[in-house]
Design a protein around this motif. Structure first.
Motif, PDB file in Angstrom:
ATOM      1  N   ILE A  18       0.842  -1.207   0.000  1.00  0.00           N
ATOM      2  CA  ILE A  18       0.000   0.000   0.000  1.00  0.00           C
ATOM      3  C   ILE A  18       0.870   1.246   0.000  1.00  0.00           C
ATOM      4  O   ILE A  18       0.677   2.168  -0.801  1.00  0.00           O
ATOM      5  N   ASN A  19       1.852   1.300   0.901  1.00  0.00           N
ATOM      6  CA  ASN A  19       2.745   2.454   0.959  1.00  0.00           C
ATOM      7  C   ASN A  19       3.670   2.524  -0.262  1.00  0.00           C
ATOM      8  O   ASN A  19       4.055   3.607  -0.686  1.00  0.00           O
ATOM      9  N   GLU A  20       3.999   1.366  -0.827  1.00  0.00           N
ATOM     10  CA  GLU A  20       4.842   1.369  -2.032  1.00  0.00           C
ATOM     11  C   GLU A  20       4.080   1.980  -3.205  1.00  0.00           C
ATOM     12  O   GLU A  20       4.657   2.730  -4.011  1.00  0.00           O
ATOM     13  N   ARG A  21       2.792   1.679  -3.332  1.00  0.00           N
ATOM     14  CA  ARG A  21       1.983   2.273  -4.402  1.00  0.00           C
ATOM     15  C   ARG A  21       1.842   3.769  -4.202  1.00  0.00           C
ATOM     16  O   ARG A  21       1.855   4.538  -5.166  1.00  0.00           O
ATOM     17  N   LEU A  22       1.709   4.193  -2.948  1.00  0.00           N
ATOM     18  CA  LEU A  22       1.630   5.631  -2.676  1.00  0.00           C
ATOM     19  C   LEU A  22       2.946   6.317  -3.051  1.00  0.00           C
ATOM     20  O   LEU A  22       2.933   7.396  -3.652  1.00  0.00           O
ATOM     21  N   ASP A  23       4.083   5.699  -2.719  1.00  0.00           N
ATOM     22  CA  ASP A  23       5.385   6.275  -3.069  1.00  0.00           C
ATOM     23  C   ASP A  23       5.537   6.431  -4.578  1.00  0.00           C
ATOM     24  O   ASP A  23       6.104   7.420  -5.064  1.00  0.00           O
ATOM     25  N   PHE A  24       5.024   5.454  -5.322  1.00  0.00           N
ATOM     26  CA  PHE A  24       5.115   5.502  -6.780  1.00  0.00           C
ATOM     27  C   PHE A  24       4.385   6.733  -7.327  1.00  0.00           C
ATOM     28  O   PHE A  24       4.876   7.426  -8.223  1.00  0.00           O
ATOM     29  N   HIS A  25       3.197   7.017  -6.779  1.00  0.00           N
ATOM     30  CA  HIS A  25       2.439   8.178  -7.234  1.00  0.00           C
ATOM     31  C   HIS A  25       3.086   9.477  -6.769  1.00  0.00           C
ATOM     32  O   HIS A  25       3.148  10.456  -7.525  1.00  0.00           O
ATOM     33  N   LEU A  26       3.577   9.498  -5.535  1.00  0.00           N
ATOM     34  CA  LEU A  26       4.157  10.727  -4.996  1.00  0.00           C
ATOM     35  C   LEU A  26       5.403  11.157  -5.758  1.00  0.00           C
ATOM     36  O   LEU A  26       5.673  12.353  -5.896  1.00  0.00           O
ATOM     37  N   GLN A  27       6.166  10.196  -6.252  1.00  0.00           N
ATOM     38  CA  GLN A  27       7.379  10.535  -7.000  1.00  0.00           C
ATOM     39  C   GLN A  27       7.047  11.355  -8.247  1.00  0.00           C
ATOM     40  O   GLN A  27       7.778  12.280  -8.611  1.00  0.00           O
ATOM     41  N   GLY A  28       5.932  11.018  -8.893  1.00  0.00           N
ATOM     42  CA  GLY A  28       5.542  11.781 -10.075  1.00  0.00           C
ATOM     43  C   GLY A  28       4.900  13.110  -9.729  1.00  0.00           C
ATOM     44  O   GLY A  28       5.101  14.112 -10.423  1.00  0.00           O
ATOM     45  N   TRP A  29       4.153  13.152  -8.630  1.00  0.00           N
ATOM     46  CA  TRP A  29       3.467  14.381  -8.260  1.00  0.00           C
ATOM     47  C   TRP A  29       4.426  15.442  -7.731  1.00  0.00           C
ATOM     48  O   TRP A  29       4.246  16.630  -7.986  1.00  0.00           O
ATOM     49  N   GLN A  30       5.440  15.013  -6.970  1.00  0.00           N
ATOM     50  CA  GLN A  30       6.332  15.966  -6.323  1.00  0.00           C
ATOM     51  C   GLN A  30       7.229  16.703  -7.317  1.00  0.00           C
ATOM     52  O   GLN A  30       7.814  17.724  -6.984  1.00  0.00           O
ATOM     53  N   SER A  31       7.352  16.172  -8.533  1.00  0.00           N
ATOM     54  CA  SER A  31       8.172  16.832  -9.540  1.00  0.00           C
ATOM     55  C   SER A  31       7.391  17.909 -10.297  1.00  0.00           C
ATOM     56  O   SER A  31       7.953  18.572 -11.166  1.00  0.00           O
ATOM     57  N   LYS A  32       6.107  18.077  -9.967  1.00  0.00           N
ATOM     58  CA  LYS A  32       5.273  19.036 -10.667  1.00  0.00           C
ATOM     59  C   LYS A  32       4.897  20.182  -9.729  1.00  0.00           C
ATOM     60  O   LYS A  32       4.833  20.016  -8.508  1.00  0.00           O
ATOM     61  N   LEU A  33       4.673  21.319 -10.309  1.00  0.00           N
ATOM     62  CA  LEU A  33       4.233  22.483  -9.553  1.00  0.00           C
ATOM     63  C   LEU A  33       2.711  22.468  -9.522  1.00  0.00           C
ATOM     64  O   LEU A  33       2.046  22.830 -10.487  1.00  0.00           O
ATOM     65  N   LEU A  34       2.154  22.032  -8.394  1.00  0.00           N
ATOM     66  CA  LEU A  34       0.717  21.859  -8.272  1.00  0.00           C
ATOM     67  C   LEU A  34       0.131  22.894  -7.328  1.00  0.00           C
ATOM     68  O   LEU A  34       0.735  23.247  -6.312  1.00  0.00           O
ATOM     69  N   SER A  35      -1.055  23.353  -7.654  1.00  0.00           N
ATOM     70  CA  SER A  35      -1.789  24.244  -6.763  1.00  0.00           C
ATOM     71  C   SER A  35      -2.432  23.418  -5.655  1.00  0.00           C
ATOM     72  O   SER A  35      -2.457  22.189  -5.704  1.00  0.00           O
ATOM     73  N   LYS A  36      -2.970  24.112  -4.656  1.00  0.00           N
ATOM     74  CA  LYS A  36      -3.654  23.408  -3.578  1.00  0.00           C
ATOM     75  C   LYS A  36      -4.882  22.669  -4.096  1.00  0.00           C
ATOM     76  O   LYS A  36      -5.223  21.587  -3.624  1.00  0.00           O
ATOM     77  N   ALA A  37      -5.550  23.254  -5.090  1.00  0.00           N
ATOM     78  CA  ALA A  37      -6.713  22.587  -5.676  1.00  0.00           C
ATOM     79  C   ALA A  37      -6.304  21.298  -6.368  1.00  0.00           C
ATOM     80  O   ALA A  37      -6.984  20.267  -6.264  1.00  0.00           O
ATOM     81  N   GLY A  38      -5.154  21.342  -7.089  1.00  0.00           N
ATOM     82  CA  GLY A  38      -4.671  20.136  -7.745  1.00  0.00           C
ATOM     83  C   GLY A  38      -4.271  19.074  -6.738  1.00  0.00           C
ATOM     84  O   GLY A  38      -4.556  17.873  -6.920  1.00  0.00           O
ATOM     85  N   LYS A  39      -3.585  19.486  -5.678  1.00  0.00           N
ATOM     86  CA  LYS A  39      -3.207  18.529  -4.639  1.00  0.00           C
ATOM     87  C   LYS A  39      -4.433  17.935  -3.957  1.00  0.00           C
ATOM     88  O   LYS A  39      -4.471  16.745  -3.620  1.00  0.00           O
ATOM     89  N   PHE A  40      -5.446  18.772  -3.771  1.00  0.00           N
ATOM     90  CA  PHE A  40      -6.673  18.297  -3.124  1.00  0.00           C
ATOM     91  C   PHE A  40      -7.308  17.165  -3.927  1.00  0.00           C
ATOM     92  O   PHE A  40      -7.728  16.146  -3.372  1.00  0.00           O
ATOM     93  N   VAL A  41      -7.379  17.338  -5.239  1.00  0.00           N
ATOM     94  CA  VAL A  41      -7.976  16.312  -6.099  1.00  0.00           C
ATOM     95  C   VAL A  41      -7.150  15.033  -6.058  1.00  0.00           C
ATOM     96  O   VAL A  41      -7.701  13.923  -5.970  1.00  0.00           O
ATOM     97  N   LEU A  42      -5.826  15.150  -6.110  1.00  0.00           N
ATOM     98  CA  LEU A  42      -4.971  13.969  -6.099  1.00  0.00           C
ATOM     99  C   LEU A  42      -5.067  13.216  -4.771  1.00  0.00           C
ATOM    100  O   LEU A  42      -5.088  11.982  -4.745  1.00  0.00           O
ATOM    101  N   VAL A  43      -5.121  13.953  -3.663  1.00  0.00           N
ATOM    102  CA  VAL A  43      -5.216  13.300  -2.356  1.00  0.00           C
ATOM    103  C   VAL A  43      -6.557  12.586  -2.205  1.00  0.00           C
ATOM    104  O   VAL A  43      -6.615  11.419  -1.777  1.00  0.00           O
ATOM    105  N   LYS A  44      -7.651  13.271  -2.576  1.00  0.00           N
ATOM    106  CA  LYS A  44      -8.980  12.695  -2.386  1.00  0.00           C
ATOM    107  C   LYS A  44      -9.269  11.558  -3.355  1.00  0.00           C
ATOM    108  O   LYS A  44      -9.812  10.518  -2.965  1.00  0.00           O
ATOM    109  N   ALA A  45      -8.927  11.750  -4.626  1.00  0.00           N
ATOM    110  CA  ALA A  45      -9.348  10.805  -5.669  1.00  0.00           C
ATOM    111  C   ALA A  45      -8.363   9.676  -5.893  1.00  0.00           C
ATOM    112  O   ALA A  45      -8.754   8.596  -6.350  1.00  0.00           O
ATOM    113  N   VAL A  46      -7.078   9.886  -5.592  1.00  0.00           N
ATOM    114  CA  VAL A  46      -6.069   8.879  -5.912  1.00  0.00           C
ATOM    115  C   VAL A  46      -5.419   8.315  -4.652  1.00  0.00           C
ATOM    116  O   VAL A  46      -5.512   7.116  -4.372  1.00  0.00           O
ATOM    117  N   ALA A  47      -4.763   9.183  -3.889  1.00  0.00           N
ATOM    118  CA  ALA A  47      -3.968   8.702  -2.756  1.00  0.00           C
ATOM    119  C   ALA A  47      -4.827   7.959  -1.728  1.00  0.00           C
ATOM    120  O   ALA A  47      -4.522   6.826  -1.352  1.00  0.00           O
TER     121      ALA A  47
END
Length: 576
Positions: free
Chosen positions: A162-191
């Protein structure tokens, strides 16, 4: 199967339809008919295994002495077969599989299949069975339907994926400049959706949940390039409902508990299911789920279920609080309940029906347990235990008139199709006075040409929601029609959810469910019944009767003729 035909394809070339392709390899992938055909064909394999079981050719397994025998578990194309480690049983299983192959024309891949033996099977028997079946040996089936089948001592290791799958997604997200709205969607819908499947079966270790939430919080407050940011508030505050100033993020432990509570609710309400029979035979021997303990050598699944609040006592019965059908036992209730609870119990209306007791979840509009309502209820209890008395997150939605959130207009008819020229018209409505705790019920029956046939105006002392009062008015109005000998009835009212509930065929567990069950049973006594939602001004007669009841001491019943003020209202209604 000869009746099944696949689709044909054509190609659009330069705006013109060219060619006709007829596939010959069966149904195409993604065809909506495919899963249904697969289930129908799988019934053939189930029948073969059950026939072999009845004939004593194969023997399944039992989790306890009184538990049902299980010889197979099938889910889509993932199948588990159970049997004794004997060569003649293996031969019989192979015969069933080969017969299924020839009939369904589905080739079984024995190389991708595997067999696991118990610790008491000797090596020679293992060798003979595997050579005959042509499948490899494994120590255990590590996963079934994506979940682990064996729980060892290292529980955290079971869910490291479970944590390994989360790490896989976070590696791609952390390299992008995301707004709080974008982070909100990723946390709620994916993470936060990653562990949902596992949490619906197992109770995750606290360390796994804390580590997961820590990573999500670090991503939420962090900056681009995995740079650490300032955590401006506790994660618990972000997990609060948006109405309370939070963002609605999930608390993993609370959500895990709500998912398991949903499973417990289903098990308790379906006593004939296999899982219920197995668990009762192994752990719940006295039939009382709420009093069941961990037991001897419990499974990891059971440990998660038994620590989950059941939210109900399966042995409790409403009939224990009644002196006779349709009447509360006031002495018994006052003796066993607090005064504040006595008032709420006595406010629940009773109808003279034969409906049995059913479990109802109080924190949802339809009376059925949902993960959402269970989660917010659990979070509220958690905050109360910590000493925080903030607002509740599980309020029922309302349209401001006491009616539920249902706004769909529903018209319907039961019986033969006919015009309404010969039908009596029933209008119903309710009213309440919050200062005196008096409710008024009004109903009027008019003939097809608008003349008065009967009317009632009934005052009651109770504290009820408006839509419950209107449901009671409908019930009293139908009783009046039945006493008058009406056979064809057209019902009209301004309560949308009450009108919708008349034609509802599923079990109604809402707060008006008991009344509407009595209404539906009474509806069967008429030759035919129609129902329609009308606006308030079209329901003025019943509304006037309900308001008039608030000023009365005794009930008013009239047939054919009524007081002058009632005739004035009927005349005004006919002119509008």
């Amino acid at each position: 199967m000869r009746c099944v035909r696949s689709v044909s394809f054509s190609i659009l070339w330069n705006g013109e339809v060219v060619g006709l392709i007829n596939p010959t390899r069966g149904l195409r992938q993604g065809d909506p008919l495919s899963p249904y055909l697969f289930l129908m064909v799988s019934e053939g394999l189930i029948g073969l295994l059950q026939k072999a079981d009845r004939e004593g050719m194969i023997h399944g397994v039992k989790a306890a002495v009184d538990a049902p025998i299980i010889s197979h578990l099938l889910f889509a194309d993932d199948s588990l077969l159970f049997g004794r480690a004997e060569i003649h049983e293996a031969i019989r299983v192979k015969q069933c599989l080969l017969l299924y192959e020839s009939a369904a024309r589905q080739k079984i891949n024995f190389q991708k299949s595997a067999i696991a033996f118990g610790p008491g099977v000797d090596d020679q028997t293992k060798l003979e069975i595997t050579q005959m079946l042509g499948v490899p040996i494994v120590d255990c089936h590590e996963k079934y339907l994506g979940l682990p089948t064996i729980a060892g001592r290292n529980k955290k290791g079971m869910f490291k994926r479970i944590n390994e799958r989360l790490d896989f997604h976070l590696q791609g997200w952390q390299s992008k400049l995301l707004s709080k709205a974008g982070k909100f969607v990723l946390v709620k819908a994916v993470a936060q959706a990653i562990p949902t499947y596992s949490m619906s079966v197992f109770k995750l270790p606290k360390g796994v949940c804390c580590k997961f939430q820590s990573k999500v919080a670090k991503f939420w407050w962090g900056k681009k390039g995995n740079k650490r940011g300032i955590h401006w508030c506790k994660w618990d505050l972000l997990c609060r409902n948006k109405k309370e100033g939070g963002l609605g993020f999930r608390d993993l432990e609370g959500f895990n508990q709500a998912l398991l509570a949903k499973r417990v609710w289903r098990i308790v309400l379906h006593p004939d299911s296999i899982i219920n029979r197995v668990l009762h035979a192994k752990y719940v021997r006295n039939g009382d789920w709420a009093a069941a303990g961990v037991g001897v050598k419990p499974s990891f699944v059971w440990r998660g279920l038994v620590v989950t609040p059941c939210f109900m006592d399966p042995n409790a019965r409403v009939s224990q609080l009644m002196s006779q059908p349709g009447m509360w036992d006031m002495n018994f209730i006052k003796q066993h309940f607090l005064p504040v609870d006595v008032e709420k119990i006595l406010a629940v209306p009773l109808c003279d029906g034969n409906g049995g007791d059913v479990a109802v979840w109080h924190f949802s509009d339809d009376g059925r347990f949902s993960v959402k309502s269970g989660y917010w209820f659990g979070m509220e209890m958690k905050r109360l235990e910590k000493g925080s008395s903030s607002g509740s997150g599980h309020e029922k939605s309302s349209d401001g008139r006491g009616n539920g959130a249902e706004v769909q207009q529903s018209d319907g008819e039961v019986g033969r199709s006919s015009t309404h020229e010969q039908a009596a018209k029933l209008f119903f409505d309710g009213a309440c006075d919050n200062n005196t705790n008096i409710i008024g019920i009004g109903a009027v029956v008019l003939s097809a040409n608008g003349e008065l046939m009967g009317a009632i105006s009934v005052p009651m002392e109770a504290v009820l929601k408006p839509h419950i009062i209107k449901a009671l008015a409908l019930w009293h109005g139908m009783k009046l029609c039945r006493q008058m000998g009406v056979t064809k009835l057209a019902i009209a009212g301004d309560a949308v959810n009450v009108i919708n509930a008349i034609g509802r065929n599923v079990l109604d567990l809402s707060d008006i469910g008991g009344i509407m069950d009595a209404v539906r049973r009474m509806k069967a006594e008429f030759e035919w019944v129609t129902w329609k939602h009308v606006r308030k001004r079209q329901n003025r007669i019943a509304h006037t009767l309900a308001r008039h009841a608030l000023k009365m001491v005794q009930s008013m019943f009239c047939y054919d003729s009524g007081p002058p003020w009632l005739h004035e209202v009927i005349v005004a209604h006919s002119r509008s």
